[in-house]
Design a protein around this motif. Structure first.
Motif, PDB file in Angstrom:
ATOM      1  N   GLY A 105      -2.919  -5.180  -0.142  1.00  0.00           N
ATOM      2  CA  GLY A 105      -2.223  -6.080   0.768  1.00  0.00           C
ATOM      3  C   GLY A 105      -0.756  -6.230   0.413  1.00  0.00           C
ATOM      4  O   GLY A 105      -0.209  -5.505  -0.424  1.00  0.00           O
ATOM      5  N   VAL A 154      -3.569   1.746  -1.001  1.00  0.00           N
ATOM      6  CA  VAL A 154      -4.388   0.620  -0.556  1.00  0.00           C
ATOM      7  C   VAL A 154      -3.742  -0.667  -1.045  1.00  0.00           C
ATOM      8  O   VAL A 154      -2.880  -0.664  -1.919  1.00  0.00           O
ATOM      9  N   ALA A 166      -9.396  -9.666  -0.037  1.00  0.00           N
ATOM     10  CA  ALA A 166      -9.059  -9.939   1.364  1.00  0.00           C
ATOM     11  C   ALA A 166      -9.660 -11.255   1.777  1.00  0.00           C
ATOM     12  O   ALA A 166     -10.759 -11.618   1.350  1.00  0.00           O
ATOM     13  N   ALA A 215       0.813  -1.219   0.000  1.00  0.00           N
ATOM     14  CA  ALA A 215       0.000   0.000   0.000  1.00  0.00           C
ATOM     15  C   ALA A 215       0.850   1.274   0.000  1.00  0.00           C
ATOM     16  O   ALA A 215       0.548   2.213  -0.746  1.00  0.00           O
ATOM     17  N   THR A 220     -10.685   1.001   1.132  1.00  0.00           N
ATOM     18  CA  THR A 220     -10.020  -0.266   0.853  1.00  0.00           C
ATOM     19  C   THR A 220      -9.970  -0.441  -0.662  1.00  0.00           C
ATOM     20  O   THR A 220     -10.685   0.230  -1.416  1.00  0.00           O
ATOM     21  N   ASN A 234      -9.175   7.840  -2.938  1.00  0.00           N
ATOM     22  CA  ASN A 234      -9.170   7.300  -1.583  1.00  0.00           C
ATOM     23  C   ASN A 234      -9.225   8.499  -0.651  1.00  0.00           C
ATOM     24  O   ASN A 234      -8.243   9.234  -0.522  1.00  0.00           O
ATOM     25  N   ARG A 243      -5.317  -5.419  -4.765  1.00  0.00           N
ATOM     26  CA  ARG A 243      -6.427  -5.879  -3.929  1.00  0.00           C
ATOM     27  C   ARG A 243      -5.949  -6.169  -2.512  1.00  0.00           C
ATOM     28  O   ARG A 243      -4.764  -6.381  -2.250  1.00  0.00           O
ATOM     29  N   ASP A 244      -6.922  -6.189  -1.598  1.00  0.00           N
ATOM     30  CA  ASP A 244      -6.601  -6.199  -0.169  1.00  0.00           C
ATOM     31  C   ASP A 244      -5.905  -7.465   0.301  1.00  0.00           C
ATOM     32  O   ASP A 244      -5.215  -7.452   1.321  1.00  0.00           O
ATOM     33  N   GLU A 274     -13.387  -1.368  -1.916  1.00  0.00           N
ATOM     34  CA  GLU A 274     -14.317  -0.250  -2.080  1.00  0.00           C
ATOM     35  C   GLU A 274     -14.037   0.521  -3.359  1.00  0.00           C
ATOM     36  O   GLU A 274     -14.967   0.907  -4.085  1.00  0.00           O
ATOM     37  N   THR A 285      -9.758   6.439   4.040  1.00  0.00           N
ATOM     38  CA  THR A 285     -10.030   5.157   4.700  1.00  0.00           C
ATOM     39  C   THR A 285     -10.442   4.069   3.725  1.00  0.00           C
ATOM     40  O   THR A 285     -10.855   2.990   4.148  1.00  0.00           O
TER      41      THR A 285
END
Length: 297
Positions: free
Chosen positions: A33, A31, A297, A24, A263, A258, A72-73, A266, A261
């Motif tokens: 992972g 954002v 995630a 991130a 993700t 963003n 992606r998360d 989102e 906050t």
């Protein structure tokens, strides 16, 4: 594949190999992972060794400046490749610039301007690095990479190759890179002139029309033939639309933000909602320009 198997699937390199690195902070959206493995080759030869020695089936993602990217998360499986300082050299020649893939587009434009070379002003309006600009034939303010590119050098599993702009078959947001090829540097032609006025125009236009100081990823969707993506999005009532911490920019509605906050989920879901609304209203299916990579995630 176990962690032990994974490390043996990556060849021995002179550069850095690290596991579980948060990505991130490296992206413009801030954002996403972690990378399963983050690799920074020492130089072009080290990069060739990486490409040649990776185990079959090992995922490889080239990050570049991560300016037009949603990770992606759940992060990126396999190897995330990040080219660093050794790939950022910019060399000024009498009639052009040779720039490493990690050099920022803006930096290359500034080097050309300092040398009194014109023709590369458009690069000052493109967020990202030269490698990514070549790989997607980036363009802005009336010009594209294909208009200025002489050749690009690429690392492949078989070694370094040099391809002309014609051989790369550059078209709208597309370049035909060889399989497994990673841009290492490129040469752009230029000519004597004063690019400062045009660069000032581009800077003013960007600041007036785009959320340049926000956590964003540049243009979200490609312009469909005969249309402007932002106009279709605006007509569909999406300006300012939000989902969690993600927002469609009110300043330029082909930008996702963003707000602090968000993700990755989102941001991506908001983009898909925009696509659905535009399709319902106009019958036009917007194509993502921003890449979305990794696992949820």
């Amino acid at each position: 594949m176990s962690a032990r198997d994974m490390i043996h699937a990556i060849p021995h390199l002179r550069g850095r190999v690290r596991a579980g690195v948060p990505l991130a902070p490296l992206t413009w959206f801030r954002v996403g992972g972690p990378a399963e493995w983050l690799v920074r080759p020492a130089d072009a030869e080290d990069l060739v060794a990486l490409l040649a020695g990776l185990a079959p089936g090992m995922p490889l993602t080239v990050l570049g400046a991560a300016s037009n990217l949603i990770i992606r998360d759940g992060g990126l499986p396999g190897v995330a490749l990040r080219l660093g300082g050794p790939f950022a050299e910019v060399v000024v020649e009498a009639d052009g610039i040779v720039a490493g893939a990690a050099a920022l587009d803006m930096t290359v434009a500034e080097h050309a301007a300092a040398a009194g070379l014109a023709g590369l002003e458009f690069l000052s309006g493109i967020p990202g690095s030269i490698g990514g600009a070549v790989a997607m034939n980036a363009g802005a303010y009336g010009a594209e990479v294909k208009d200025a590119l002489d050749w690009a050098e690429l690392a492949t599993p078989a070694g370094l190759v040099r391809l002309t702009a014609a051989e790369l078959d550059l078209s709208y947001r597309h370049a035909a890179l060889p399989p497994g090829g990673v841009v290492t540097r490129a040469r752009f032609h230029a000519w004597p002139g004063d690019p400062a006025p045009r660069m000032a125009e581009i800077r003013a236009a960007r600041e007036a029309a785009q959320p340049v100081r926000a956590r964003t990823g540049g243009s979200t969707f490609k312009n469909p033939p005969g249309h402007k993506a932002w106009a279709l999005i605006d007509a569909a009532g999406c300006r300012g639309l939000t989902r969690g911490g993600a927002q469609v920019s009110e300043k330029h509605c082909n930008f996702l933000l963003n707000t602090g906050t968000a993700t990755a989920a989102e941001l991506e879901a908001l983009g898909e909602e925009v696509r659905a609304r535009v399709l319902d209203l106009s019958g036009i299916s917007l194509e993502w320009e921003i890449k979305r990579l990794g696992v949820p995630a």
